[in-house]
Design a protein around this motif. Structure first.
Motif, short mmCIF file in Angstrom:
data_model
loop_
_atom_site.label_atom_id
_atom_site.label_comp_id
_atom_site.label_asym_id
_atom_site.label_seq_id
_atom_site.Cartn_x
_atom_site.Cartn_y
_atom_site.Cartn_z
N ARG A 173 0.84 -1.22 0.00
CA ARG A 173 0.00 0.00 0.00
C ARG A 173 0.86 1.25 0.00
O ARG A 173 0.61 2.18 -0.77
N ALA A 177 1.11 4.09 -2.95
CA ALA A 177 0.80 5.47 -2.60
C ALA A 177 1.96 6.42 -2.89
O ALA A 177 1.74 7.62 -3.08
N GLN A 186 -4.99 4.03 -7.09
CA GLN A 186 -4.44 3.17 -6.03
C GLN A 186 -5.17 1.83 -5.99
O GLN A 186 -4.55 0.77 -5.87
N GLU A 190 -3.72 -1.87 -6.57
CA GLU A 190 -3.76 -2.81 -5.45
C GLU A 190 -4.52 -4.09 -5.78
O GLU A 190 -4.27 -5.14 -5.18
#
Length: 490
Positions: A173, A177, A186, A190
């Protein structure tokens, strides 16, 4: 070739078992596959209905085509000898709360999509993918090919030079980011790691290689469905002389002098020189006396498992508009759903789910004018599973499909329906906790820290499949079978 051709038993005819069988047979062994179900394929089985539908039961994302192609090349074959690959455009669609995004086929179009959502994101995507390609090359062509008996296997100049670039200690993560600020970008980045078995906050950034293996190398569909891969592997196995025994349940593994003496198969004892088990690792160990097992029940309880899932196979008696081959319904909070899988271990309150409609690409999986619809919702392992619960979630998924497609009363248009969930994974695959995807690929369950490929107390027993190295997924399972076959030392 092996003199006096020793006999190898493969327990389970899933992808890793078929792979192991092919490599062992190529090495000259007499190989027998014992599969408890009536067809090969394991989680990648397929079934057809009396009213004209054909459903792949599990895998539906054909990613990392180069790794799959490597298997065929090892036997002087090509995937195109058995099936054609269709590049999907869009690769998939993601439904967000206020818009939907199609991920296009070409990387140039993906670049433009990212740039349209966040200024400068296209260039950042290029940098991200360059790093992901490096990880992919090292990870898929080096790391995952090792049996992981010792950390010393991973000590090489190439690995040392590139160690920092692999981002093993950065969580996924944070890594994403650092490149992209837009929440939808994002989420797109992911998504590929969700089924690795943990929150993106727990997965090492090394797994950005998944983005390269999917988005950059493309999302494909094999004509005839994913089961075409199984049929191709079976064909190679048979050509190599592998003997396949369906409806054959292994009831016990008999050990004598620290070696497997025989397998009890359908009440009959059969002797082999070596055994490779591709059935659920924990289940295989229960076939042994306690003293010959690698791991205790406490060990398995302490592991972090990837999700199980609720699946519905649906036949729809009309064409569904506004639906792509792959659609991800991400209208709700990802972290909430993930926490309810891994932390709270309960049925999700606001679930995300995935819809696959292969009839958009393949005319042969549904009757003309009908749709083949596969719905999948990730859930925690070993939670209560009942028909009532399953149907309540079907209603939720159908409602969201109706909103997306504009089709009214979609439920009344279902002319075939079958569900599959935790209890089925346990029954059909002896899956621990009803898991669907093996162990989570967290840092403390990677490589040497995964369950050992070798039984440390029984000299001629090897494990393969998603609960050992290199881990879950179709390409890793193929590699796992190769690793296991290479461990045969008689």
């Amino acid at each position: 070739m092996i003199s006096n051709q020793q006999k190898i038993a493969i327990i389970g005819g899933g992808i890793s078992g078929l792979s192991a069988a092919c490599y062992a047979a190529k090495a000259g062994y007499e190989v027998h596959i014992y599969e408890k179900n009536s067809t090969l394929g394991g989680r990648a089985r397929q079934f057809s209905t009396s009213n004209g539908y054909t459903f792949d039961m599990g895998p539906s994302w054909y990613w990392m085509p180069d790794i799959i192609e490597n298997f065929f090349q090892d036997f002087n074959k090509k995937s195109s000898d058995y099936y054609d690959l269709i590049s999907l455009n869009p690769q998939f669609e993601i439904i967000f709360p206020d818009q939907s995004i199609h991920l296009p086929e070409s990387f140039e179009d993906i670049f433009n999509l990212f740039e349209s959502l966040e200024k400068g994101a296209g260039k950042k995507l290029e940098k991200f993918m360059n790093e992901a390609e490096r990880k992919y090359d090292i990870g898929m062509n080096n790391f995952v090919q090792k049996p992981s008996h010792s950390w010393f296997e991973f000590i090489s100049l190439d690995v040392i030079v590139n160690a920092m670039k692999l981002d093993l200690l950065t969580n996924y993560r944070s890594y994403v980011a650092s490149y992209f600020k837009h929440p939808y970008l994002q989420a797109i980045m992911e998504f590929p790691v969700i089924f690795l078995g943990a929150s993106p906050k727990e997965i090492p950034a090394l797994y950005s290689l998944m983005n390269y293996g999917g988005y950059k190398l493309g999302t494909w569909y094999p004509t005839g469905g994913f089961f075409s891969l199984i049929k191709a592997m079976e064909s190679i196995a048979l050509e190599l002389g592998v003997k396949i025994h369906l409806n054959s349940t292994i009831e016990k593994i008999e050990v004598e002098d620290k070696k497997v003496k025989s397998l009890k198969v359908n009440d009959q004892f059969l002797s082999f020189d070596f055994v490779i088990s591709s059935s659920d690792y924990n289940h295989t160990e229960t076939l042994l006396e306690t003293s010959f097992r690698n791991y205790s029940e406490e060990y398995w309880k302490s592991r972090t498992f990837a999700p199980s899932c609720l699946i519905f196979y649906l036949g729809i008696n009309e064409i569904i508009p506004n639906l792509t081959h792959h659609t991800l319904f991400f209208e709700h909070d990802l972290d909430l759903h993930v926490d309810e899988i891994y932390k709270d271990s309960k049925w999700p309150t606001k679930p995300l789910f995935y819809a696959c409609c292969p009839s958009k690409t393949d005319d042969n999986v549904a009757p003309k004018g009908h749709e083949n619809l596969f719905l999948l919702m990730p859930i925690a392992i070993d939670i209560e599973d009942s028909e009532e619960i399953r149907l309540s979630y079907l209603d939720q998924m159908i409602e969201r499909l109706e909103k997306k497609t504009g089709v009214k009363d979609l439920k009344s248009k279902i002319d075939y329906q079958r569900s599959y969930c935790i209890n089925d994974f346990k029954l059909d695959y002896n899956a621990y906790g009803g898991n669907a995807y093996g162990l989570a690929n967290t840092l403390n369950q990677t490589a040497v820290l995964k369950p050992s490929v070798k039984n440390r107390k029984v000299k001629n027993l090897i494990y393969t499949g998603q609960l050992t190295v290199p881990g879950p997924g179709v390409p890793p399972s193929i590699i796992s079978g190769k690793i296991a076959a290479n461990e045969i030392k008689i």
